[in-house]
Design an enzyme around this catalytic site. Sequence first.
Site, mmCIF file in Angstrom:
data_model
loop_
_atom_site.group_PDB
_atom_site.id
_atom_site.type_symbol
_atom_site.label_atom_id
_atom_site.label_comp_id
_atom_site.label_asym_id
_atom_site.label_seq_id
_atom_site.Cartn_x
_atom_site.Cartn_y
_atom_site.Cartn_z
ATOM 1 C CB CYS A 2 20.583 41.424 36.342
ATOM 2 S SG CYS A 2 22.176 41.557 35.497
ATOM 3 N NE ARG A 50 27.471 42.027 37.801
ATOM 4 C CZ ARG A 50 28.094 42.533 37.763
ATOM 5 N NH1 ARG A 50 28.951 42.408 38.696
ATOM 6 N NH2 ARG A 50 28.932 43.044 36.951
ATOM 7 C CG LEU A 51 24.100 36.280 33.488
ATOM 8 C CD1 LEU A 51 24.635 34.649 33.845
ATOM 9 C CD2 LEU A 51 23.089 36.427 32.057
ATOM 10 C CB ALA A 52 28.942 39.355 36.593
ATOM 11 N N GLY A 76 20.009 44.336 31.764
ATOM 12 C CA GLY A 76 20.215 44.266 29.942
ATOM 13 C C GLY A 76 21.206 44.977 29.473
ATOM 14 C CB SER A 375 19.666 34.817 19.425
ATOM 15 O OG SER A 375 18.597 34.867 18.874
ATOM 16 N N GLY A 376 19.661 34.771 16.326
ATOM 17 C CA GLY A 376 19.515 35.699 14.735
ATOM 18 C C GLY A 376 17.723 36.247 14.822
#
Length: 611
Positions: A2, A50-52, A76, A375-376
């Site tokens: 978020c 918010r990113l749910a 996070g 992601s690496g």
Amino acid sequence: MCGITGWVSFERDLGQHTDVLDAMTTTMACRGPDDEGTWVRGHAALGHRRLAIIDLPGGAQPMSVEDDLVAMVYSGEAYNFVELRDELRKRGHAFRTDSDTEVVLRGYLEWGPAVADHLNGMYAFAIWDTRTEQLVMIRDRMGVKPFYYYPTDDGVLFGSEPKAILANPDAERVLDLDGLRELMTMVKTPGHGIWSGVREVEPGTVVTADRKGIHTHRYWQLRTAEHTDDQETSVARVRELLDDTVRRQLISDVPRCLLLSGGLDSSALTALAAVQLREQGETVRSFAVDFVGQTENFVADEMRGDPDAPFAHDVAEHSKTEHEDIVLDSSQLADPELRRTVITARDLPGGMGDMDFSLYLLFKAIRSRSTVALSGESADEVFGGYRWFHLPEAQQANTFPWMVFGFQRHGQVSDVLEPGLASRLDLRSYIGDAYQQAAAAVDRLPGEDDHTYRMRQLSHMHLTRFVRNLLDRKDRMSMAVGLEVRVPFCDHRLVEYVYNAPWALKTYDGREKSLLRGATADVLPKSVVDRVKSPYPSTQDVGYLVALQQQGKELLADTDNPVYELVDRRWLAETVALDAAEVKWGRRFGLERALDMSVWLDLYRPTLRVG
């Protein structure tokens, strides 16, 4: 994942300033496209976008408990939230939601700021405690999630990005000489926010603000410790940690995928995820970035020995992923509107040119298919993968090793600058001072030989400085399109363990990243196991440079552009007049920097105190 922001003013009732809070919160809209909320009580105001990801209906924020005695905005993921929730229930806590947000908040009620010691994840969160009239700001150990604050005369402003802070009239949009020095180098001074007055909540740190001022407490840092495991045990432990970390970070209530370049790092994560998801009857989705004609026309250089695509396809076939290449052309990468979008996302013109642009376009394409990606990033810093780790001239240099090996040589940075400004900045001295501070911060084991200690210093510099530039880039580009990118190699347990492994063990097979290769070779195709390290790709299409030169000519025609307070007009004229085939990487990088600075000045209208 978020965007958070907020404001504490001990001399004002912020209920009278909700319009300002709304403006600050709106700047975080890209980070949180699913919902928004604000919370204002007396001297404290919190904003959230918010990113749910977890508990889609129940994780709304700002979140408060105990009749608004304590409120929080959180960005996070806490990957161990299930275990923590069970522990807190045993301690008498009752939960209204299934979100990790509530677990962190109730963890604060139980342990206070020491809740940070209990978390495994990437996070930046702020808690207003009305019982003590104190704001508590906490950032994850490795600095995966960004977090900035700005002390004011009567309190503090904070946000996931500087743009949230700069939306408040109490904050000045000023860049001074020290900020420009930080911007033009890759020293990443801990806590430096580049904008004048802006500070970072340092990784692994708790920052509190109350009527007595602002106080900091470091709850975690890399510590030197003896490594007693032998090679076989070390390889097995790395695999155990990776299996556990990947399992935790695959948890999501929305579609997730893997970023797959075909290098050892991303390939290892993809292969491990494929094994775990196959047991659940699922197939990994993987994505890679490529450029039109790059594989067919690839020319090896000092940074990259081969194209990524064939190796990514080998892994996709080997692990049976549902794979897609996102193929970009020069016209997309050179689009001036894309540059404006990326500069807005980063808040500053300190990017990596086409590598930023392609990353943004990759993430944008992925976002239409998935909401979470693994992601690496950071494996090279953890395991010692960069080429300069292994070059004697870089190992022995009295400066940061990445400065030695062409990533951002001092001359390449200074050449683009207006000569008088370059003299005042004295970047060579700034880099030298930063290096000495970084080298002095590393403890030495009793009896540790000079070479082992030297490599420990280089590892520490990468994990506390270099990687933070890349993590910030990854976060800004992904969150600009509402994509959550997780970085398993930043799990603090893995970082601590590998950091203390001696260099001879990290290179036991005579190659880079021996521990990672040994831990994952059984799930990878031989082509990837044998592949030499190759950085994130950059387009080799000369058409991209031609487009940049044309934009440079247009900038030269704007004789009154304020960018010439920063950029050397003569250098720019020489660069755009060259035959594109003669332009080396360093000069192309400088041209991109000049164009970036012009766009940034137009977008942000900062006050420059660089005289």
